[in-house]
Design an enzyme around this catalytic site. Sequence first.
Site, PDB file in Angstrom:
ATOM      1  N   LEU A  77      40.440  35.395  43.844  1.00  0.00           N
ATOM      2  CA  LEU A  77      40.767  34.624  44.565  1.00  0.00           C
ATOM      3  C   LEU A  77      41.843  35.052  45.409  1.00  0.00           C
ATOM      4  O   LEU A  77      42.584  34.243  46.406  1.00  0.00           O
ATOM      5  CB  LEU A  77      40.946  33.150  44.044  1.00  0.00           C
ATOM      6  CG  LEU A  77      39.885  32.304  43.363  1.00  0.00           C
ATOM      7  CD1 LEU A  77      40.542  30.878  42.752  1.00  0.00           C
ATOM      8  CD2 LEU A  77      38.958  32.144  44.444  1.00  0.00           C
ATOM      9  N   CYS A  78      42.299  36.164  45.332  1.00  0.00           N
ATOM     10  CA  CYS A  78      43.276  37.015  46.117  1.00  0.00           C
ATOM     11  C   CYS A  78      42.738  37.327  47.520  1.00  0.00           C
ATOM     12  O   CYS A  78      41.597  37.766  47.614  1.00  0.00           O
ATOM     13  CB  CYS A  78      43.611  38.153  45.321  1.00  0.00           C
ATOM     14  SG  CYS A  78      44.983  38.106  44.192  1.00  0.00           S
ATOM     15  N   HIS A  79      43.581  37.205  48.363  1.00  0.00           N
ATOM     16  CA  HIS A  79      43.161  37.602  49.801  1.00  0.00           C
ATOM     17  C   HIS A  79      43.429  39.085  50.056  1.00  0.00           C
ATOM     18  O   HIS A  79      44.416  39.617  49.507  1.00  0.00           O
ATOM     19  CB  HIS A  79      44.037  36.959  50.560  1.00  0.00           C
ATOM     20  CG  HIS A  79      43.990  35.375  50.899  1.00  0.00           C
ATOM     21  ND1 HIS A  79      44.746  34.510  49.818  1.00  0.00           N
ATOM     22  CD2 HIS A  79      43.177  34.551  51.619  1.00  0.00           C
ATOM     23  CE1 HIS A  79      44.170  33.452  50.207  1.00  0.00           C
ATOM     24  NE2 HIS A  79      43.450  32.964  51.308  1.00  0.00           N
ATOM     25  N   MET A 113      50.420  39.545  43.287  1.00  0.00           N
ATOM     26  CA  MET A 113      49.644  39.960  42.474  1.00  0.00           C
ATOM     27  C   MET A 113      49.460  41.569  42.628  1.00  0.00           C
ATOM     28  O   MET A 113      48.841  42.206  41.706  1.00  0.00           O
ATOM     29  CB  MET A 113      48.132  39.082  42.894  1.00  0.00           C
ATOM     30  CG  MET A 113      48.114  37.848  42.379  1.00  0.00           C
ATOM     31  SD  MET A 113      48.382  37.446  40.582  1.00  0.00           S
ATOM     32  CE  MET A 113      47.288  38.329  39.857  1.00  0.00           C
ATOM     33  N   GLU A 114      49.349  41.744  44.034  1.00  0.00           N
ATOM     34  CA  GLU A 114      49.551  43.330  44.330  1.00  0.00           C
ATOM     35  C   GLU A 114      50.227  44.115  43.303  1.00  0.00           C
ATOM     36  O   GLU A 114      50.154  45.171  42.796  1.00  0.00           O
ATOM     37  CB  GLU A 114      49.505  43.681  45.828  1.00  0.00           C
ATOM     38  CG  GLU A 114      48.298  43.331  46.437  1.00  0.00           C
ATOM     39  CD  GLU A 114      48.272  41.692  46.575  1.00  0.00           C
ATOM     40  OE1 GLU A 114      47.067  41.504  47.391  1.00  0.00           O
ATOM     41  OE2 GLU A 114      49.126  41.010  46.286  1.00  0.00           O
ATOM     42  N   ASP A 128      45.833  55.648  28.969  1.00  0.00           N
ATOM     43  CA  ASP A 128      44.644  56.617  28.824  1.00  0.00           C
ATOM     44  C   ASP A 128      45.008  58.096  28.978  1.00  0.00           C
ATOM     45  O   ASP A 128      44.306  58.808  28.023  1.00  0.00           O
ATOM     46  CB  ASP A 128      43.787  56.147  30.445  1.00  0.00           C
ATOM     47  CG  ASP A 128      42.648  57.224  30.380  1.00  0.00           C
ATOM     48  OD1 ASP A 128      41.725  57.023  29.377  1.00  0.00           O
ATOM     49  OD2 ASP A 128      42.280  57.862  31.311  1.00  0.00           O
TER      50      ASP A 128
END
Length: 160
Positions: A77-79, A113-114, A128
Amino acid sequence: MSDLEFTHLDPMGHARMVDVTPKDPTHRRAVARCKVFMKPETTVAIANREVKKGDVLAVARVAGIQAAKRTSDLIPLCHPLLVGAVSVSFDIGDDHVAVEAFVDTVDRTGVEMEALHACSTAALTIYDMCKSADRGMTIGELALWEKTGGRSGTYRRLEE
């Protein structure tokens, strides 16, 4: 009943993307931080660029930048945003690597969120790159530390 409002739910309770089209673009910035906890020998190897897979922090930095730009591809739901700037930095401690991500944009919605995605992806890349030497690493303390811009104004996490 709580005053908490979930903006990503329609009146029927179904998930939706919030309509940001009526908003004016403004400068927005977010800062996220986390830590990758590891053996002291692993931090030494990272600092001395002795990890067999290569320069851990250089690869993690690029992974974090790439993640910020691709957030809406993975968080449903992120733009999609035009990310104006991303920086990812590291601080090597005795038993951890601290990761910090800054993201800037001029847009209709924030970049929290980014920043969180950049930070967590950089941390996962460190894992990793080092997992063959230290499978016991853990990633923790992922949090938004600051956000500016937008209707809700400035948020700064208090030092704990």
